[in-house]
Scaffold this motif. Structure first.
Motif, PDB file in Angstrom:
ATOM      1  N   TRP A   1      66.232 -28.285  69.882  1.00  0.00           N
ATOM      2  CA  TRP A   1      66.332 -29.538  68.962  1.00  0.00           C
ATOM      3  C   TRP A   1      66.586 -29.118  67.535  1.00  0.00           C
ATOM      4  CZ3 TRP A   1      62.094 -26.932  71.018  1.00  0.00           C
ATOM      5  CH2 TRP A   1      61.108 -26.345  69.964  1.00  0.00           C
ATOM      6  N   GLY A   2      67.059 -30.297  66.853  1.00  0.00           N
ATOM      7  CA  GLY A   2      67.333 -30.168  65.487  1.00  0.00           C
ATOM      8  C   GLY A   2      66.464 -30.825  64.479  1.00  0.00           C
TER       9      GLY A   2
ATOM     10  N   GLU B   1      66.779 -33.884  63.421  1.00  0.00           N
ATOM     11  CA  GLU B   1      66.461 -35.577  63.665  1.00  0.00           C
ATOM     12  C   GLU B   1      65.451 -35.626  64.611  1.00  0.00           C
ATOM     13  OE1 GLU B   1      66.845 -39.712  63.562  1.00  0.00           O
ATOM     14  OE2 GLU B   1      67.390 -38.112  62.121  1.00  0.00           O
ATOM     15  N   ILE B   2      65.370 -34.982  65.608  1.00  0.00           N
ATOM     16  CA  ILE B   2      64.474 -34.844  66.784  1.00  0.00           C
ATOM     17  C   ILE B   2      63.106 -34.650  66.169  1.00  0.00           C
ATOM     18  CG2 ILE B   2      63.499 -33.669  68.843  1.00  0.00           C
ATOM     19  CD1 ILE B   2      66.321 -33.475  69.984  1.00  0.00           C
TER      20      ILE B   2
ATOM     21  N   ASP C   1      70.415 -32.689  71.044  1.00  0.00           N
ATOM     22  CA  ASP C   1      70.678 -33.319  69.856  1.00  0.00           C
ATOM     23  C   ASP C   1      71.965 -34.490  70.052  1.00  0.00           C
ATOM     24  OD1 ASP C   1      68.749 -32.600  68.154  1.00  0.00           O
ATOM     25  OD2 ASP C   1      69.926 -30.672  67.623  1.00  0.00           O
ATOM     26  N   GLU C   2      72.884 -34.093  70.675  1.00  0.00           N
ATOM     27  CA  GLU C   2      73.963 -34.860  70.922  1.00  0.00           C
ATOM     28  C   GLU C   2      73.534 -36.024  72.048  1.00  0.00           C
ATOM     29  OE1 GLU C   2      78.405 -34.461  73.103  1.00  0.00           O
ATOM     30  OE2 GLU C   2      77.455 -32.599  71.886  1.00  0.00           O
TER      31      GLU C   2
ATOM     32  N   ALA D   1      71.854 -38.512  69.793  1.00  0.00           N
ATOM     33  CA  ALA D   1      73.004 -39.453  69.067  1.00  0.00           C
ATOM     34  C   ALA D   1      73.719 -40.194  69.615  1.00  0.00           C
ATOM     35  CB  ALA D   1      73.723 -38.172  68.440  1.00  0.00           C
TER      36      ALA D   1
ATOM     37  N   LEU E   1      64.953 -34.481  76.627  1.00  0.00           N
ATOM     38  CA  LEU E   1      64.457 -35.059  75.132  1.00  0.00           C
ATOM     39  C   LEU E   1      62.917 -35.123  75.202  1.00  0.00           C
ATOM     40  CD1 LEU E   1      65.110 -36.177  72.507  1.00  0.00           C
ATOM     41  CD2 LEU E   1      65.712 -38.306  73.676  1.00  0.00           C
TER      42      LEU E   1
ATOM     43  N   SER F   1      61.672 -31.632  74.441  1.00  0.00           N
ATOM     44  CA  SER F   1      62.086 -31.388  72.829  1.00  0.00           C
ATOM     45  C   SER F   1      61.089 -32.089  72.007  1.00  0.00           C
ATOM     46  CB  SER F   1      63.492 -31.675  72.586  1.00  0.00           C
ATOM     47  OG  SER F   1      64.358 -30.985  73.576  1.00  0.00           O
TER      48      SER F   1
ATOM     49  N   SER G   1      58.619 -29.868  69.347  1.00  0.00           N
ATOM     50  CA  SER G   1      59.039 -29.798  68.013  1.00  0.00           C
ATOM     51  C   SER G   1      57.670 -30.192  67.424  1.00  0.00           C
ATOM     52  CB  SER G   1      59.822 -30.979  67.601  1.00  0.00           C
ATOM     53  OG  SER G   1      59.335 -32.375  67.621  1.00  0.00           O
TER      54      SER G   1
END
Length: 313
Positions: free
Chosen positions: A118-119, A121-122, A166-167, A170, A182, A185, A189
């Motif tokens: 995850w990045g 935004e997540i 992440d994609e 998005a 998701l 993640s 996180s």
């Protein structure tokens, strides 16, 4: 609930191949919420099947053939009993997530993996959801489960397993594997151990789950589906809390678990290699039938009732 399951994968090659070796993860596990009654695997061309349990506790059926062949089919037939799962009760304080013993036990389910990397935004969205939920891990998990449903729309054919999470977020759409990744993640996180689950779901539409009496008597005694995916989050003082973000429900007796892992790669239903220059295509198919109580016997062979039903059609 007793369910009869037939998992079939058919490989078609546009020429002869000399050898293929494969691993199948299709056998329902036995745990405190389900009991495997019977199971068998057959292949065409005929092949010897060697079975073992992998690191994550999932049964693996390995098979292959060296003779030249232009097609290959594997059929896994199972009968399994399922029951409802209890929901977590009481408060689980977030500081317990940092307990050294808890961290040591669940360390593997806190790490980033290729399908749950995850990045920012997540992390941001998950943090907002947990803050709003208050100081309770169960509340956090439920909030993150709802966040998955609010973030994605179910749509086939728009993602592949290799698309970064992440994609997926998005673009806002995907299938059950994307929903599960998701969810994993979001949880990781925020320091909540989470694992990916592969299995089956007894329903005509995997985005809707209705266990009402009306639905249970509406004639949906046999369905043709694909394998399904959901996630489990580790709650201090309770254990694994299983949720299905695709249909926004708790996992129940219509769910049949095959196995779990860090992400899809640990429980991929079927993987294999072959020798030759021919192209290949694979067609998976799953049929599940709920067995009426009058038809249930203790020693019926797996898949028998589905086979009889097909012969009658």
């Amino acid at each position: 609930m007793r369910l009869d399951i037939r998992y079939r994968s058919s490989f078609a090659y546009d020429g002869f191949v000399r050898e293929s070796q494969n691993e199948l993860r299709a056998c329902p596990c036995t745990d405190e919420f389900q009991q495997l009654v019977s199971y068998r695997v057959t292949c065409a061309p005929a092949a010897k099947v060697a079975s073992y349990t992998d690191y994550w506790g999932t049964r693996v059926d390995a098979f292959g053939t060296r003779a030249p062949h232009a097609s290959l089919e594997v059929l896994a037939e199972a009968t399994v009993d399922t029951r409802e799962r209890p929901l977590p009760m009481g408060l689980s304080r977030p500081e317990l997530l940092n307990d050294p013993a808890f961290l040591d036990e669940y360390a593997e389910y806190l790490e980033r993996t290729p399908h749950a990397d995850w990045g920012v935004e997540i992390t941001r969205r998950a943090a907002e959801a947990t803050v709003a939920a208050g100081p309770d891990v169960v509340g956090w998990v439920l909030a993150l489960h709802r966040l998955v449903g609010a973030s994605l729309r179910y749509e086939r054919g728009v993602t592949t397993v290799g698309v970064p999470v992440d994609e997926v977020l998005a673009h806002g759409h995907g299938v059950c594997q994307d929903f599960a990744h998701l969810g994993v993640s979001f949880c990781r996180s925020q320091g909540i151990p989470a694992r990916y689950v592969s299995g089956y779901l007894f329903t005509r539409d995997e985005t809707i789950l209705d266990d009402s009496e009306e639905a249970s008597t509406a004639g949906d005694d046999a369905v043709r589906v694909q394998t399904h995916a959901w996630f489990e989050a580790a709650v201090p003082g309770f254990g694994w809390f299983a949720l299905d973000p695709t249909n926004q429900s708790a996992v129940g007796q219509r769910h049949v678990k095959i196995g779990h892992g860090r992400d899809y790669e640990d429980v991929q239903p079927l993987r294999g290699v072959f020798s030759g220059e021919a192209g290949a295509s694979v067609t998976p198919d799953v049929e599940i039938r709920r067995l009426p109580m009058a038809e249930i016997t203790m020693h019926q062979p797996p898949g028998r009732l589905l086979h009889e039903r097909q012969q009658q059609q």
